[in-house]
Write a protein that holds these residues in place. Structure first.
Motif, PDB file in Angstrom:
ATOM      1  N   GLU A 284      37.148  56.088  45.419  1.00 25.83           N
ATOM      2  CA  GLU A 284      37.358  57.175  44.466  1.00 25.83           C
ATOM      3  C   GLU A 284      38.068  56.666  43.213  1.00 25.83           C
ATOM      4  OE1 GLU A 284      39.461  60.216  46.442  1.00 25.83           O
ATOM      5  OE2 GLU A 284      37.921  60.606  47.952  1.00 25.83           O
ATOM      6  N   VAL A 285      39.046  55.745  43.387  1.00 26.41           N
ATOM      7  CA  VAL A 285      39.759  55.205  42.226  1.00 26.41           C
ATOM      8  C   VAL A 285      38.820  54.385  41.349  1.00 26.41           C
ATOM      9  CG1 VAL A 285      41.613  53.649  41.524  1.00 26.41           C
ATOM     10  CG2 VAL A 285      41.977  55.249  43.410  1.00 26.41           C
ATOM     11  N   LYS A 286      37.936  53.588  41.967  1.00 27.69           N
ATOM     12  CA  LYS A 286      37.013  52.769  41.183  1.00 27.69           C
ATOM     13  C   LYS A 286      35.995  53.633  40.432  1.00 27.69           C
ATOM     14  CE  LYS A 286      37.278  48.737  44.257  1.00 27.69           C
ATOM     15  NZ  LYS A 286      36.530  47.856  45.183  1.00 27.69           N
ATOM     16  N   CYS A 287      35.538  54.738  41.014  1.00 28.10           N
ATOM     17  CA  CYS A 287      34.510  55.570  40.396  1.00 28.10           C
ATOM     18  C   CYS A 287      35.077  56.582  39.405  1.00 28.10           C
ATOM     19  CB  CYS A 287      33.713  56.313  41.484  1.00 28.10           C
ATOM     20  SG  CYS A 287      32.868  55.214  42.653  1.00 28.10           S
ATOM     21  N   PHE A 288      36.402  56.625  39.234  1.00 30.88           N
ATOM     22  CA  PHE A 288      36.991  57.610  38.342  1.00 30.88           C
ATOM     23  C   PHE A 288      36.721  57.220  36.896  1.00 30.88           C
ATOM     24  CE2 PHE A 288      40.609  59.344  35.946  1.00 30.88           C
ATOM     25  CZ  PHE A 288      40.438  60.680  36.247  1.00 30.88           C
ATOM     26  N   ILE A 428      46.463  44.136  54.799  1.00 34.25           N
ATOM     27  CA  ILE A 428      47.326  44.195  53.610  1.00 34.25           C
ATOM     28  C   ILE A 428      46.879  43.172  52.571  1.00 34.25           C
ATOM     29  CG2 ILE A 428      49.693  43.846  52.802  1.00 34.25           C
ATOM     30  CD1 ILE A 428      50.639  44.892  55.526  1.00 34.25           C
ATOM     31  N   LYS A 429      46.515  41.965  53.015  1.00 28.37           N
ATOM     32  CA  LYS A 429      46.063  40.920  52.094  1.00 28.37           C
ATOM     33  C   LYS A 429      44.755  41.331  51.428  1.00 28.37           C
ATOM     34  CE  LYS A 429      45.360  35.904  51.973  1.00 28.37           C
ATOM     35  NZ  LYS A 429      45.329  34.661  52.783  1.00 28.37           N
ATOM     36  N   GLU A 430      43.835  41.955  52.202  1.00 29.77           N
ATOM     37  CA  GLU A 430      42.555  42.390  51.641  1.00 29.77           C
ATOM     38  C   GLU A 430      42.757  43.472  50.587  1.00 29.77           C
ATOM     39  OE1 GLU A 430      38.333  44.346  53.230  1.00 29.77           O
ATOM     40  OE2 GLU A 430      39.954  43.808  54.630  1.00 29.77           O
ATOM     41  N   GLU A 431      43.670  44.431  50.837  1.00 32.81           N
ATOM     42  CA  GLU A 431      43.943  45.471  49.858  1.00 32.81           C
ATOM     43  C   GLU A 431      44.577  44.885  48.603  1.00 32.81           C
ATOM     44  OE1 GLU A 431      46.290  48.449  51.649  1.00 32.81           O
ATOM     45  OE2 GLU A 431      44.683  49.248  52.920  1.00 32.81           O
ATOM     46  N   ALA A 432      45.448  43.889  48.740  1.00 30.15           N
ATOM     47  CA  ALA A 432      46.062  43.270  47.562  1.00 30.15           C
ATOM     48  C   ALA A 432      45.014  42.565  46.701  1.00 30.15           C
ATOM     49  CB  ALA A 432      47.146  42.281  47.999  1.00 30.15           C
ATOM     50  N   ILE A 433      44.041  41.902  47.348  1.00 24.77           N
ATOM     51  CA  ILE A 433      42.969  41.232  46.583  1.00 24.77           C
ATOM     52  C   ILE A 433      42.134  42.260  45.831  1.00 24.77           C
ATOM     53  CG2 ILE A 433      40.857  39.854  46.816  1.00 24.77           C
ATOM     54  CD1 ILE A 433      42.237  38.461  49.223  1.00 24.77           C
ATOM     55  N   HIS A 434      41.794  43.403  46.489  1.00 19.89           N
ATOM     56  CA  HIS A 434      41.014  44.440  45.818  1.00 19.89           C
ATOM     57  C   HIS A 434      41.784  45.033  44.635  1.00 19.89           C
ATOM     58  CE1 HIS A 434      37.765  44.165  48.580  1.00 19.89           C
ATOM     59  NE2 HIS A 434      38.376  44.737  49.621  1.00 19.89           N
ATOM     60  N   SER A 435      43.113  45.224  44.813  1.00 22.32           N
ATOM     61  CA  SER A 435      43.917  45.803  43.734  1.00 22.32           C
ATOM     62  C   SER A 435      43.967  44.875  42.531  1.00 22.32           C
ATOM     63  CB  SER A 435      45.341  46.082  44.230  1.00 22.32           C
ATOM     64  OG  SER A 435      45.314  46.987  45.316  1.00 22.32           O
ATOM     65  N   ARG A 436      44.141  43.545  42.762  1.00 27.08           N
ATOM     66  CA  ARG A 436      44.162  42.599  41.628  1.00 27.08           C
ATOM     67  C   ARG A 436      42.805  42.529  40.963  1.00 27.08           C
ATOM     68  NH1 ARG A 436      47.519  39.597  45.176  1.00 27.08           N
ATOM     69  NH2 ARG A 436      45.768  38.302  45.860  1.00 27.08           N
ATOM     70  N   ALA A 437      41.708  42.644  41.747  1.00 25.81           N
ATOM     71  CA  ALA A 437      40.369  42.619  41.154  1.00 25.81           C
ATOM     72  C   ALA A 437      40.150  43.849  40.276  1.00 25.81           C
ATOM     73  CB  ALA A 437      39.313  42.555  42.260  1.00 25.81           C
ATOM     74  N   GLU A 438      40.643  45.008  40.694  1.00 24.94           N
ATOM     75  CA  GLU A 438      40.491  46.204  39.875  1.00 24.94           C
ATOM     76  C   GLU A 438      41.271  46.089  38.574  1.00 24.94           C
ATOM     77  OE1 GLU A 438      41.742  49.414  42.262  1.00 24.94           O
ATOM     78  OE2 GLU A 438      40.180  49.183  43.781  1.00 24.94           O
ATOM     79  N   VAL A 439      42.493  45.489  38.635  1.00 21.49           N
ATOM     80  CA  VAL A 439      43.285  45.329  37.421  1.00 21.49           C
ATOM     81  C   VAL A 439      42.607  44.367  36.444  1.00 21.49           C
ATOM     82  CG1 VAL A 439      45.483  44.505  36.525  1.00 21.49           C
ATOM     83  CG2 VAL A 439      45.438  45.898  38.600  1.00 21.49           C
ATOM     84  N   LYS A 440      42.031  43.261  36.957  1.00 21.08           N
ATOM     85  CA  LYS A 440      41.391  42.286  36.076  1.00 21.08           C
ATOM     86  C   LYS A 440      40.133  42.852  35.422  1.00 21.08           C
ATOM     87  CE  LYS A 440      43.085  38.207  38.577  1.00 21.08           C
ATOM     88  NZ  LYS A 440      42.692  37.022  39.380  1.00 21.08           N
ATOM     89  N   PHE A 442      39.470  45.965  34.690  1.00 21.49           N
ATOM     90  CA  PHE A 442      39.662  47.246  34.016  1.00 21.49           C
ATOM     91  C   PHE A 442      39.392  47.095  32.529  1.00 21.49           C
ATOM     92  CE2 PHE A 442      42.395  50.372  31.890  1.00 21.49           C
ATOM     93  CZ  PHE A 442      41.846  51.522  32.418  1.00 21.49           C
ATOM     94  N   ASP A 443      38.628  48.035  31.927  1.00 19.00           N
ATOM     95  CA  ASP A 443      38.270  47.996  30.515  1.00 19.00           C
ATOM     96  C   ASP A 443      39.313  48.784  29.732  1.00 19.00           C
ATOM     97  OD1 ASP A 443      37.075  47.697  28.129  1.00 19.00           O
ATOM     98  OD2 ASP A 443      35.331  48.976  28.546  1.00 19.00           O
ATOM     99  N   THR A 444      40.169  48.059  28.998  1.00 21.74           N
ATOM    100  CA  THR A 444      41.230  48.716  28.233  1.00 21.74           C
ATOM    101  C   THR A 444      40.701  49.432  27.004  1.00 21.74           C
ATOM    102  OG1 THR A 444      41.617  46.615  27.085  1.00 21.74           O
ATOM    103  CG2 THR A 444      42.967  47.056  29.010  1.00 21.74           C
ATOM    104  N   SER A 445      39.434  49.200  26.619  1.00 25.05           N
ATOM    105  CA  SER A 445      38.880  49.900  25.446  1.00 25.05           C
ATOM    106  C   SER A 445      38.665  51.389  25.713  1.00 25.05           C
ATOM    107  CB  SER A 445      37.563  49.240  25.042  1.00 25.05           C
ATOM    108  OG  SER A 445      36.606  49.347  26.107  1.00 25.05           O
TER     109      SER A 445
END
Length: 454
Positions: A284-288, A428-440, A442-445
């Motif tokens: 849901e967070v990724k598709c928002f 926990i490690k898998e969720e941390a990898i997904h969170s860093r991938a979403e941050v990288k 992310f389109d700041t425009s």
């Protein structure tokens, strides 16, 4: 209404000060002020202090009479409290003892308010997420917030604090300062000097050294009027007058009991359900879509805080006093004044001398002749471990012969399963990898600039 208007008009008109301006000052007479209640001088204070110490030293303690203290309100004893708490008449319990238990009917207990099961909770959670995803935000209407009671500004506060009419200060500006006379201020209540404090300290130590404990102190016997209850008193007070009949409990047949399986109504979600919900939440967070679902909001401050300049302007008076005389004042007319400290602290030499005298008094103190042996008797001793154990033990121990003869081989082995398991290190490690991938990624425009108006 007419009287109120007349009052308001009279409050706004300034008073008539024509008689004050035409007053002749040369018609005034000089008057010497006499103090009716003068404060005592330093000599009188010193004399009274010496007389007080002499009166204390010369007091004859033999004139005092011995007084026995009689206690008017005696605390109630344990028996009085127990008799007061008991009712006047006890109910008749003979019918309870002769009641036939075989007349009772067996009743099955049905739970009216049943808690939801695991499947119902999971179904409601899925339906809640579907409703959130399918909610149409376009149907919401925009609402403007209006502040009904705004805070007063700095000008409003200043206008409210100002009086309606200012007093006439023309005579103050035209006052001749050369007509004033110089007055020397004399301090009526003088503090004791360092010599007086030192003398009183020496006299106090002399009185302590000369005090005769053997003749001036009397032995006093302490009698406890209200002793604390002992462990036996507490146990006797807590015990009922008559113990219930437990003969039926000892003769009860345990083989009549039925085995009941305990079922847990509120089951915690398993590890698979928690992992599945975490994956759905990240999806849901990724598709928002922040660009289409978020709107720009301008923030307007209705009541801004006053700045430093506003506060300074509010605190400044309307007209500043004339400071031309201060600038033209001749500093060479001032006289040099030495400041004398009335309450002087003791110096290092005085403190050292007092410490030496104190150690000398301690060394010369005769413990054998001046101290008396006192026997201490504990009126209310604390209960020991044996007393506490005996108090907590019941009068009669239950029959444990069946426990000793119980066959342990009839017991079944049960594996304990943890219903609410914590996420593992890999999860926990898998969720941390997904969170860093979403941050990288992310389109700041897609973010919009927001101006904040203070």
């Amino acid at each position: 209404m007419a009287s109120a208007n007349a009052t308001g008009t009279s409050a706004q008109t300034p008073p008539d000060v024509s008689g004050v301006t035409e007053f002749k000052r040369d018609s005034l007479k000089h008057v010497d002020t006499k103090e009716k209640n003068p404060l005592p001088s330093q000599a009188i204070i010193d004399e009274e202090a010496i007389d007080s110490r002499i009166a204390v030293k010369d007091f004859d303690k033999g004139k005092l009479k011995h007084v026995q203290s009689a206690e008017k309100n005696v605390l109630p004893t344990a028996g009085d409290i127990r008799a007061e708490m008991m009712p006047e008449s006890l109910p008749d319990r003979r019918e309870v003892a002769s009641f036939a238990k075989d007349k009772l009917k067996h009743v099955e207990t049905t739970e009216k308010v049943a808690l939801p099961t695991r499947d119902v909770i999971r179904e409601e959670a899925v339906e809640s997420r579907v409703e959130v995803k399918s909610f149409d935000r376009a149907a919401m209407t925009h609402v403007e917030t209006r502040e009904k009671n705004p805070l007063p500004t700095a000008g409003d506060i200043r206008a409210e604090m100002m009086p309606e009419s200012l007093p006439d200060r023309s005579e103050v500006a035209a006052f001749a300062k050369d007509k004033l006379k110089h007055v020397e201020t004399s301090e009526k209540v003088a503090l004791p000097t360092a010599e007086i404090i030192k003398e009183e300290a020496i006299d106090s130590r002399a009185e302590v050294k000369c005090f005769d404990k053997a003749s001036q102190l009397q032995h006093v016997d302490v009698h406890v009027k209200n002793p604390l209850p002992t462990a036996g008193d507490i146990r006797a007070e807590m015990m009922p007058e008559s113990l219930p009949d437990r003969s039926e409990v000892a003769a009860f047949a345990k083989d009549k009991l039925k085995h009941v399986e305990t079922s847990e109504k509120v089951a915690l979600p398993t590890a698979e359900i928690i992992k599945e919900e975490a994956i759905d939440s990240r999806a849901e967070v990724k598709c928002f879509d922040k660009a289409s679902q978020l709107q720009h909001v301008d923030v307007h401050v209705k009541n801004p805080l006053p700045t430093a300049g506003d506060i300074r302007a509010e605190m400044m008076p309307e007209s500043l006093p004339d400071r031309s005389e201060v600038a033209a004042f001749a500093k060479d007319k001032l006289k040099h004044v030495e400041t004398s400290e009335k309450v002087a602290l003791p110096t290092a030499e005085i403190i050292k001398e007092e410490a030496i005298d104190s150690r000398a008094e301690v060394k010369c103190f005769d413990k054998a002749s001046q101290l008396q042996h006192v026997d201490v008797h504990v009126k209310n001793p604390l209960p020991t471990a044996g007393d506490i154990r005996a108090e907590m033990m019941p009068d009669t121990l239950p029959d444990r012969s069946e426990v000793a003869a119980f066959a342990k081989d009839k017991l079944k082995h049960v594996e304990t399963s943890e219903k609410g398991s914590l996420p593992t290190a890999d999860l926990i490690k898998e969720e941390a990898i997904h969170s860093r991938a979403e941050v990288k990624t992310f389109d700041t425009s897609k973010l919009k600039h927001v101006e904040t108006n203070a």
